[in-house]
Design a protein around this motif. Structure first.
Motif, PDB file in Angstrom:
ATOM      1  N   ARG A   1      54.341   9.336  30.574  1.00 23.13           N
ATOM      2  CA  ARG A   1      52.980   9.902  30.508  1.00 23.13           C
ATOM      3  C   ARG A   1      52.665   9.952  28.983  1.00 23.13           C
ATOM      4  O   ARG A   1      51.616  10.068  28.594  1.00 23.13           O
ATOM      5  CB  ARG A   1      53.031  11.202  31.003  1.00 23.13           C
ATOM      6  N   ILE A   2      53.829  10.219  28.027  1.00 28.32           N
ATOM      7  CA  ILE A   2      53.458  10.428  26.831  1.00 28.32           C
ATOM      8  C   ILE A   2      53.128   9.181  26.089  1.00 28.32           C
ATOM      9  O   ILE A   2      52.077   9.065  25.395  1.00 28.32           O
ATOM     10  CB  ILE A   2      54.947  10.931  26.083  1.00 28.32           C
TER      11      ILE A   2
ATOM     12  N   LEU B   1      45.936   5.711  25.267  1.00 27.64           N
ATOM     13  CA  LEU B   1      44.722   6.083  25.266  1.00 27.64           C
ATOM     14  C   LEU B   1      44.272   6.950  23.938  1.00 27.64           C
ATOM     15  O   LEU B   1      43.168   6.732  23.533  1.00 27.64           O
ATOM     16  CB  LEU B   1      44.501   7.220  26.351  1.00 27.64           C
ATOM     17  N   LEU B   2      45.063   7.417  22.894  1.00 31.08           N
ATOM     18  CA  LEU B   2      44.437   7.942  21.747  1.00 31.08           C
ATOM     19  C   LEU B   2      44.297   7.127  20.984  1.00 31.08           C
ATOM     20  O   LEU B   2      43.412   7.331  19.924  1.00 31.08           O
ATOM     21  CB  LEU B   2      45.436   9.050  21.290  1.00 31.08           C
TER      22      LEU B   2
ATOM     23  N   LEU C   1      49.405   8.494  27.009  1.00 34.41           N
ATOM     24  CA  LEU C   1      48.932   9.187  26.175  1.00 34.41           C
ATOM     25  C   LEU C   1      48.449   8.529  24.737  1.00 34.41           C
ATOM     26  O   LEU C   1      47.382   8.681  24.427  1.00 34.41           O
ATOM     27  CB  LEU C   1      49.191  10.710  26.092  1.00 34.41           C
ATOM     28  N   ILE C   2      49.493   8.065  24.393  1.00 36.86           N
ATOM     29  CA  ILE C   2      49.616   7.438  22.858  1.00 36.86           C
ATOM     30  C   ILE C   2      48.769   6.175  22.986  1.00 36.86           C
ATOM     31  O   ILE C   2      47.931   5.811  22.213  1.00 36.86           O
ATOM     32  CB  ILE C   2      50.539   7.039  22.235  1.00 36.86           C
TER      33      ILE C   2
END
Length: 85
Positions: free
Chosen positions: A3-4, A10-11, A7-8
């Protein structure tokens, strides 16, 4: 951990899209950023960054929702029988 990483992933395009919006906004107010010699070139670069970043995030969300079968029928992938015709 996965998940991390997601998230990265997508960021980074999200940050590029935000920078694209900033470049377009600066062009409207006549603020020229350093790597661009002309305001119109700055606007085009900002528009490209915004469209690519937004498209990547939207595609990521659509792919995730298709896997979980949470999209409307018009966004679902065609089945094997419909794909051949």
């Amino acid at each position: 951990m996965i998940r991390i990483i997601a998230l990265i992933v997508l960021l980074i395009p999200g940050a590029l899209a935000a920078y694209g919006i900033k470049l377009m906004r600066d062009m409207v107010f006549g603020i020229l950023q350093s790597p661009f010699p002309y305001l119109w070139m700055q606007f085009i670069a900002g528009l490209i960054l915004f469209v690519l970043g937004l498209g990547f995030v939207a595609g990521f969300i659509l792919h995730r929702d298709r896997k979980k079968n949470k999209v409307q029928t018009r966004f679902q992938r065609p089945t094997g029988r419909e794909r051949n015709s």
